[in-house]
Structure formats: structure tokens, C-alpha cells
Scaffold this active site. Structure first.
Site, PDB file in Angstrom:
ATOM      1  N   ARG A  59       4.270   8.121  -2.811  1.00  0.00           N
ATOM      2  CA  ARG A  59       4.165   9.483  -3.309  1.00  0.00           C
ATOM      3  C   ARG A  59       4.554   9.541  -4.781  1.00  0.00           C
ATOM      4  O   ARG A  59       5.511   8.880  -5.211  1.00  0.00           O
ATOM      5  CB  ARG A  59       5.093  10.427  -2.518  1.00  0.00           C
ATOM      6  CG  ARG A  59       4.455  10.939  -1.226  1.00  0.00           C
ATOM      7  CD  ARG A  59       3.263  11.827  -1.531  1.00  0.00           C
ATOM      8  NE  ARG A  59       2.537  12.265  -0.359  1.00  0.00           N
ATOM      9  CZ  ARG A  59       1.454  11.659   0.150  1.00  0.00           C
ATOM     10  NH1 ARG A  59       0.997  10.557  -0.390  1.00  0.00           N
ATOM     11  NH2 ARG A  59       0.829  12.155   1.188  1.00  0.00           N
ATOM     12  N   GLU A 106      -0.961  15.829  -9.433  1.00  0.00           N
ATOM     13  CA  GLU A 106      -2.325  15.326  -9.194  1.00  0.00           C
ATOM     14  C   GLU A 106      -3.311  16.477  -9.230  1.00  0.00           C
ATOM     15  O   GLU A 106      -2.998  17.548  -8.701  1.00  0.00           O
ATOM     16  CB  GLU A 106      -2.385  14.625  -7.833  1.00  0.00           C
ATOM     17  CG  GLU A 106      -1.569  13.335  -7.832  1.00  0.00           C
ATOM     18  CD  GLU A 106      -1.612  12.587  -6.495  1.00  0.00           C
ATOM     19  OE1 GLU A 106      -2.517  12.858  -5.673  1.00  0.00           O
ATOM     20  OE2 GLU A 106      -0.757  11.726  -6.278  1.00  0.00           O
ATOM     21  N   HIS A 120      -5.301   8.173  -6.239  1.00  0.00           N
ATOM     22  CA  HIS A 120      -4.875   8.453  -4.862  1.00  0.00           C
ATOM     23  C   HIS A 120      -5.927   7.968  -3.845  1.00  0.00           C
ATOM     24  O   HIS A 120      -6.513   8.762  -3.097  1.00  0.00           O
ATOM     25  CB  HIS A 120      -4.590   9.951  -4.666  1.00  0.00           C
ATOM     26  CG  HIS A 120      -3.635  10.220  -3.532  1.00  0.00           C
ATOM     27  ND1 HIS A 120      -2.721  11.219  -3.558  1.00  0.00           N
ATOM     28  CD2 HIS A 120      -3.456   9.621  -2.327  1.00  0.00           C
ATOM     29  CE1 HIS A 120      -2.022  11.238  -2.437  1.00  0.00           C
ATOM     30  NE2 HIS A 120      -2.461  10.257  -1.666  1.00  0.00           N
ATOM     31  N   GLY A 141      -5.269   5.412  -1.613  1.00  0.00           N
ATOM     32  CA  GLY A 141      -4.645   4.626  -0.543  1.00  0.00           C
ATOM     33  C   GLY A 141      -5.325   4.791   0.806  1.00  0.00           C
ATOM     34  O   GLY A 141      -5.497   3.828   1.557  1.00  0.00           O
TER      35      GLY A 141
HETATM   36  N1  NAD Z   1      -1.510   6.589  -1.143  1.00  0.00           N
HETATM   37  C1  NAD Z   1      -1.955   7.103  -0.026  1.00  0.00           C
HETATM   38  O1  NAD Z   1      -3.096   7.527   0.061  1.00  0.00           O
HETATM   39  C2  NAD Z   1      -1.077   7.132   1.171  1.00  0.00           C
HETATM   40  C3  NAD Z   1      -1.633   6.968   2.445  1.00  0.00           C
HETATM   41  C4  NAD Z   1      -0.795   7.013   3.551  1.00  0.00           C
HETATM   42  C5  NAD Z   1       0.571   7.225   3.379  1.00  0.00           C
HETATM   43  N2  NAD Z   1       1.069   7.402   2.147  1.00  0.00           N
HETATM   44  C6  NAD Z   1       2.511   7.584   1.930  1.00  0.00           C
HETATM   45  O2  NAD Z   1       3.174   6.345   2.192  1.00  0.00           O
HETATM   46  C7  NAD Z   1       4.529   6.574   2.551  1.00  0.00           C
HETATM   47  C8  NAD Z   1       4.895   5.756   3.773  1.00  0.00           C
HETATM   48  O3  NAD Z   1       4.123   6.143   4.869  1.00  0.00           O
HETATM   49  P1  NAD Z   1       4.384   5.531   6.350  1.00  0.00           P
HETATM   50  O4  NAD Z   1       3.248   5.951   7.181  1.00  0.00           O
HETATM   51  O5  NAD Z   1       4.762   4.110   6.267  1.00  0.00           O
HETATM   52  O6  NAD Z   1       5.668   6.385   6.735  1.00  0.00           O
HETATM   53  P2  NAD Z   1       6.805   5.993   7.784  1.00  0.00           P
HETATM   54  O7  NAD Z   1       7.482   7.261   8.131  1.00  0.00           O
HETATM   55  O8  NAD Z   1       6.268   5.138   8.863  1.00  0.00           O
HETATM   56  O9  NAD Z   1       7.805   5.111   6.893  1.00  0.00           O
HETATM   57  C9  NAD Z   1       8.601   5.625   5.873  1.00  0.00           C
HETATM   58  C10 NAD Z   1       9.869   4.797   5.816  1.00  0.00           C
HETATM   59  O10 NAD Z   1      10.626   5.229   4.697  1.00  0.00           O
HETATM   60  C11 NAD Z   1      11.987   5.153   5.070  1.00  0.00           C
HETATM   61  N3  NAD Z   1      12.807   5.948   4.177  1.00  0.00           N
HETATM   62  C12 NAD Z   1      13.068   7.282   4.232  1.00  0.00           C
HETATM   63  N4  NAD Z   1      13.898   7.626   3.236  1.00  0.00           N
HETATM   64  C13 NAD Z   1      14.165   6.486   2.553  1.00  0.00           C
HETATM   65  C14 NAD Z   1      14.978   6.193   1.421  1.00  0.00           C
HETATM   66  N5  NAD Z   1      15.690   7.148   0.802  1.00  0.00           N
HETATM   67  N6  NAD Z   1      15.000   4.926   0.977  1.00  0.00           N
HETATM   68  C15 NAD Z   1      14.308   3.952   1.592  1.00  0.00           C
HETATM   69  N7  NAD Z   1      13.544   4.165   2.692  1.00  0.00           N
HETATM   70  C16 NAD Z   1      13.473   5.412   3.152  1.00  0.00           C
HETATM   71  C17 NAD Z   1      11.991   5.631   6.503  1.00  0.00           C
HETATM   72  O11 NAD Z   1      13.172   5.194   7.184  1.00  0.00           O
HETATM   73  C18 NAD Z   1      10.744   4.965   7.057  1.00  0.00           C
HETATM   74  O12 NAD Z   1      11.049   3.716   7.652  1.00  0.00           O
HETATM   75  C19 NAD Z   1       4.633   8.080   2.731  1.00  0.00           C
HETATM   76  O13 NAD Z   1       5.162   8.631   1.541  1.00  0.00           O
HETATM   77  C20 NAD Z   1       3.190   8.536   2.880  1.00  0.00           C
HETATM   78  O14 NAD Z   1       3.005   9.869   2.506  1.00  0.00           O
HETATM   79  C21 NAD Z   1       0.288   7.346   1.026  1.00  0.00           C
HETATM   80  O1  2HG Z   2      -6.063  12.507   1.970  1.00  0.00           O
HETATM   81  C1  2HG Z   2      -5.944  11.474   1.323  1.00  0.00           C
HETATM   82  O2  2HG Z   2      -6.881  10.810   0.922  1.00  0.00           O
HETATM   83  C2  2HG Z   2      -4.544  10.958   0.998  1.00  0.00           C
HETATM   84  C3  2HG Z   2      -3.771  10.651   2.219  1.00  0.00           C
HETATM   85  C4  2HG Z   2      -2.394  10.103   2.011  1.00  0.00           C
HETATM   86  O3  2HG Z   2      -1.784  10.498   0.850  1.00  0.00           O
HETATM   87  C5  2HG Z   2      -1.537  10.416   3.193  1.00  0.00           C
HETATM   88  O4  2HG Z   2      -0.405  10.844   3.021  1.00  0.00           O
HETATM   89  O5  2HG Z   2      -2.013  10.213   4.313  1.00  0.00           O
END
Ligand code: NAD
Ligand code: 2HG
Length: 527
Positions: free
Chosen positions: A230, A259, A278, A280
Site C-alpha cells: 500500500r 493514486e 498499481h 499487483g
Molecule cells: N498491489 C496490489 O495490487 C495488491 C494486491 C493485493 C494485495 N495488496 C496489498 O498487499 C498487502 C498484503 O496482503 P495479504 O493478502 O498478504 O494480507 P494478509 O492479511 O494475508 O497479510 C498481511 C500481513 O501483515 C502483517 N502485519 C500487520 N501489521 C504489521 C506490521 N505493523 N508490521 C509487519 N507486519 C504486519 C499481518 O500480521 C499479516 O501477516 C495488503 O496491504 C494488501 O492490500 C496489494
Molecule cells: O483492484 C486492483 O486492481 C487492486 C487490488 C489490490 O490493491 C488489492 O488490495 O486487492
């Protein structure tokens, strides 16, 4: 037919599912004033990360029942505002895990070999092999911040690439980290020792600017950092300065504090920085996964069924929910009953899980169901599983949960006691044959009655003639009695009478009943 607004691009597979039960309107890139103007026509809203679902949008969505986020992060949705309005918010927690993990890995490899810059150079007519001398990831240390679903998959692949793995995640155990091949360490050590750092944690007040000028200063000058989690977890200005000054070797970012990314010093960085918009979750597979996952949940909620990944109701696996469902109905019915017996302004609710029910792992949904029932007389359809907790808190209702596995009368029973403007009352209920509700106790008087839409309860002295008098009085008001039962502890002591009646009790009759000699109190209840 319900109406669903889809305000970001969603895969056709999801739209097909929604179309089975609803009229689906796809309107993307709506300015927020336009969204606010039209949202009142819709029962559901489905978004990706593009639409900002603000409090104003939620307040204008008078008919909204569900907001579906086709993805993981719900930070573009004002979830507390939705919760207050009783709107379910669902996401797809796993649909894009692999896509996001692979994007982070691709960013790490691209950073190491300057692939985007080399590609641009060749396309510009050059053949410069010296400028793009890269580094290997093999035997390097990768520090993973956030070892959840995405972080764990990154770890698995990085291990296969021959990397050493460190992880920082305050919410997981060292054993779990070791299972994934990571050494769990504190953040300072990870930042000091890692050659690559990849972020996979949510953005929260605690994680905002987790990577800042101070922490960047502790990293190796050869360190490269990837953020596909994020925007805002890294201080972008501090990062740009650290790269420009050679304090660290590079960064690859997919997400930004704001964004779309506007004017930013990040855009001025050379090949040491890679920026993607963005992307991912942008794989064909992930977009199908999240669209199906969220569309199915919207369909289910519109059909009155529970959602499997609601972020603002106690999450339950479908198999657990299936088992608990009759108890939720029991809790709701008893909550409604005790709420009416206790009168308005309930101060406290004691939820006592007994027998088999006391052994349930997750009792929170039972408590929420009891609160929903308790508040339903006052709030009608405005209270639901999403907002019952908040509504109770706002009314200052003190909720106590107790368990007693030793109560053996029935396999599992639930006792609710509430203190309100009509005093303190308690009701106990069980499930016969696993699904039929029976009220087995009122204010400690044993009874055995099924709940019915209209009921009359009296507290009276057990004495000859009293039942006949109540029967005649009701008859004189043309009230038909469907069933009647008396519960008492001792002969000619105090007793309760429970009557099921066919219609609501006419105005004024309750005060007539309390005038009958021997009647101490009378309550009418509609369920
Ligand atoms: N770029 C994209 O398009 C995209 C796509 C999917 C997810 N994401 C983002 O990726 C991130 C991870 O997603 P996920 O599905 O693995 O989530 P998840 O909930 O499975 O994992 C997140 C992890 O972060 C840990 N966490 C929470 N606070 C923390 C801290 N202060 N320090 C260290 N670790 C901490 C949690 O314990 C957990 O294990 C999220 O922010 C999600 O929004 C981005
Ligand atoms: O909608 C998207 O493409 C971004 C999704 C991603 O940021 C998420 O948190 O799942």
C-alpha cells in the site's frame, strides 16, 4: 429485481453471476458527485481500487445492502460508515494473492537487472551493455515485512531462487515463520541486514511511513526495496532523496500515497527506480478470481444468505456458519423476547452459553445475533448482523458473555438476561431436534413453549380461577388464544402464564389484565 452498480472494470465472469439475480449497471470513471447522485437507486455496489466509497457515498446509498471490493484492501471504502449503516462490506482475501506476489518478485528481478531501462534503451536504438550490469538475487538476503498470504508466497518462491529469508511480522509466531523458511527478526535488524526488502503488510496508522528517512538511513547502500502493498507505508519524498543520494541502491513501487500518482519526485528518478501503476492484481487469472468471489457474495447477500468474507461482520467459515445457524436464530429470537420483557433502555445483556453451546470456539456471532434480536423491536430492519454491536455500544448496553458447560438439561441451551426500564428478566431457550426453538425458562420459571408471533406473559399468584379470568377477559376483547401454559416453582406460589394469541393484543387490555386479582405483572410481546 435488485440493482447493482459496478463502478470499476470487473471481469465479465463476475457480471454474469450478478446478472442471474440483479439488474447490473456498469458505469466506470464516475466523478464522485455523479456517484453520490445515482447511488440511491442501487442495492449493491461493486468496486476495485478505483472508486472511493466515502461516507457521503454511503450516506446517499439509502438502499445499499452490500459493497463488494474485488480485491483485498478495503482502504478505498469507509468501512466504519458502512458498518454504522448496516451495510455489509466484502472482499476477496485470496483471489489475487499469487498475482501480487509474482508482481513483487518481478519487481525485485527487474530492479536487479534494470530490465525496464534496458528495454527502453534498445527500443531507442541503443546497444549499451555496460550500463546495465546487474546483480544476482542468489544467496542474497530478502527481508519480508508482513508474512501473510502474499508475503508467504513471495518467501516460497524466493527460497527456490536461493535467497536467505528474514521476516518481520509482529502477529505471527517464529514457528510459523520457520515453516515458511524465514527467520523472524525485529524490523531494525531486517532493515540493516537485507539486500532486498519487500513490503506485504496493510497500511494502518502504525504502518504509515514505517519506512522513513530514519529507517532508510539504516539500510545497506546496496539495498533495494519493493512496495506492492500500500502507498504511504514508505515516505515517498524520503525514498526519492535516499535513492538520489545513493543511500540505497533502488526501489520498485506499485502503490503510492496518492493514486493516480501526480507530480512526484519519484518520476524524476533514473533506472534505480521502477514504477508501475498499481498492477499487483492485474492478471487475467486474478481478475477472474476476485470478480467471481465478490460477485457470488453480492448475489448471496441479495438473496438473503450470508457472505463468506465480510470484513465488518464476525468472519465465519461456511461450514462453521452452517452448524451455528440454528443457534443464531435461537439467539435472535430470545434477544427479541428478553428485550421486550425488559422494556426500552436496556442497560445490560448477559449472554450465557450452556452445555454443548458453551464449547463453541467462536461465540461472537451468537452474541451479535442476541443483540440484533434485542434491538430489533426498537430499530426494526435498521439493525442487522453488521451494525448490532455498534448500535448496542452507542446505546451503552453492557454485554457480558458467560459459559457453563455443566448445564446438562438439553444438549445446548442459551440464557439471556437483560436489565431495562421494566426491570431485569431472563429467558432460556433450546433447539429441539437441532432446529426447533423452545423457550424453556422465563425468569427462572420452567416452561416449554415455542415462540409465536404474538404472546402474552403474566406473573401471578398460583391460585384457583385466575387462568379462567384471564381467558374470559381476552374473550371479551375478541382475542383468540392458540395455546396456554403455566410454569411454577411451588404450588400456590408465584407462577408465570404464557399465552400464544392469534392477533396483536388490542390497546388497553394489558392494564385490564393487571387489575385481575393475583396478577402481579403482564407483558405483551410480538416476535
Ligand atoms: N498491489 C496490489 O495490487 C495488491 C494486491 C493485493 C494485495 N495488496 C496489498 O498487499 C498487502 C498484503 O496482503 P495479504 O493478502 O498478504 O494480507 P494478509 O492479511 O494475508 O497479510 C498481511 C500481513 O501483515 C502483517 N502485519 C500487520 N501489521 C504489521 C506490521 N505493523 N508490521 C509487519 N507486519 C504486519 C499481518 O500480521 C499479516 O501477516 C495488503 O496491504 C494488501 O492490500 C496489494
Ligand atoms: O483492484 C486492483 O486492481 C487492486 C487490488 C489490490 O490493491 C488489492 O488490495 O486487492
Amino acid at each position: 429485481m435488485p440493482k447493482v452498480l459496478v463502478s470499476d472494470p470487473i471481469d465479465q465472469a463476475g457480471l454474469d453471476i450478478l446478472s442471474q439475480v440483479a439488474q447490473v449497471d456498469v458505469k466506470t470513471k464516475l466523478p464522485s458527485e455523479e456517484l453520490i447522485k445515482i447511488i440511491s437507486n442501487y442495492d449493491a455496489l461493486m468496486v476495485r481500487s478505483g472508486t472511493r466509497v466515502t461516507q457521503d457515498v454511503i450516506d446517499a446509498g439509502k438502499q445499499l445492502k452490500i459493497i463488494g471490493r474485488a480485491g483485498v484492501g478495503v482502504d478505498n471504502i469507509d468501512v466504519p460508515a458502512a458498518t454504522r449503516r448496516g451495510i455489509v462490506v466484502v472482499n476477496s482475501p485470496e483471489g489475487n494473492t499469487i498475482a501480487a506476489a509474482e508482481h513483487a518478485l518481478a519487481m525485485m528481478l527487474s530492479l536487479s537487472r534494470y530490465i525496464p531501462a534496458a528495454d527502453q534503451s534498445v527500443k531507442a536504438g541503443n546497444w549499451d551493455r555496460k550500463r546495465f550490469l546487474g546483480v544476482e538475487v542468489y544467496k542474497k538476503t530478502l527481508g519480508i515485512v508482513g508474512l501473510g498470504k502474499i508475503g508467504s508466497h513471495v518467501a516460497t518462491v524466493a527460497r527456490a531462487l536461493g535467497m536467505k529469508l528474514l521476516a518481520y511480522d509482529p502477529f505471527i509466531s517464529s514457528e510459523r515463520a520457520e515453516q515458511i523458511g524465514c527467520r523472524l527478526v525485529d524490523l531494525d535488524l531486517l532493515l540493516r541486514e537485507a539486500d532486498y526488502i519487500t513490503l506485504h503488510l496493510p497500511k494502518t496508522p502504525e504502518t504509515t511511513h514505517l519506512i522513513n528517512a530514519e529507517s532508510l538511513a539504516t539500510m545497506k547502500p546496496t539495498a533495494r526495496i519493493v512496495n506492492c502493498a500500500r502507498g504511504g507505508i514508505i515516505d515517498e519524498e524520503a525514498l526519492a532523496t535516499a535513492i538520489r543520494s545513493g543511500q540505497i541502491a533502488g526501489a520498485a513501487l506499485d502503490v503510492y500515497e496518492s493514486e493516480p500518482l501526480g507530480t512526484s519526485s519519484l518520476r524524476e528518478l533514473d533506472m534505480a527506480a521502477i514504477l508501475t501503476p498499481h498492477l499487483g492484481a492485474s492478471t487475467e487469472e486474478a481478475q477472474v478470481n476476485v470478480a467471481i468471489d465478490v460477485a457470488e457474495q453480492i448475489r448471496d447477500v441479495l438473496l438473503g444468505l450470508p457472505a463468506r468474507s465480510a470484513v465488518n461482520i464476525p468472519g465465519l467459515r461456511p461450514d462453521v456458519l452452517e452448524k451455528l445457524r440454528p443457534y443464531l436464530q435461537l439467539a435472535e429470537t430470545l434477544g427479541n423476547l428478553v428485550g421486550q420483557l425488559a422494556g426500552g433502555r436496556v442497560e445490560s445483556l448477559d449472554v450465557r452459553l450452556q452445555g454443548e453451546l458453551a464449547q463453541t470456539d467462536n461465540s461472537q456471532p451468537v452474541v451479535v445475533a442476541a443483540l440484533k434480536g434485542l434491538l430489533s423491536h426498537a430499530l426494526q430492519e435498521r439493525v442487522n448482523y453488521v451494525n448490532a454491536n455498534i448500535e448496542a455500544k452507542e446505546r451503552g448496553i453492557h454485554v457480558i458473555e458467560t459459559r457453563d458447560a455443566n448445564v446438562q438439561d438439553y444438549t445446548g441451551s442459551l440464557q439471556l438476561s437483560a436489565k431495562g426500564s421494566l426491570g431485569e428478566h431472563s429467558v432460556t431457550g433450546v433447539l429441539l431436534g437441532g432446529s426447533e426453538i423452545r423457550v424453556t425458562d422465563i425468569d427462572d420459571f420452567p416452561i416449554n413453549v415455542p415462540p409465536t408471533p404474538y404472546m402474552l406473559f403474566t406473573l401471578h399468584r398460583d391460585m384457583p380461577g385466575i387462568i379462567g379470568k384471564i381467558g374470559s377477559l381476552l374473550g371479551s376483547f375478541n382475542v383468540n388464544i392458540a395455546s396456554m401454559q403455566v410454569g411454577r416453582k411451588i404450588v400456590r406460589g408465584d407462577a408465570v402464564m404464557v399465552l400464544s394469541i392469534d392477533d396483536p393484543l388490542p390497546e388497553g387490555i394489558l392494564s385490564e389484565i393487571t387489575k385481575v386479582p393475583g396478577i402481579r405483572d403482564a407483558y405483551t410481546v410480538s416476535l
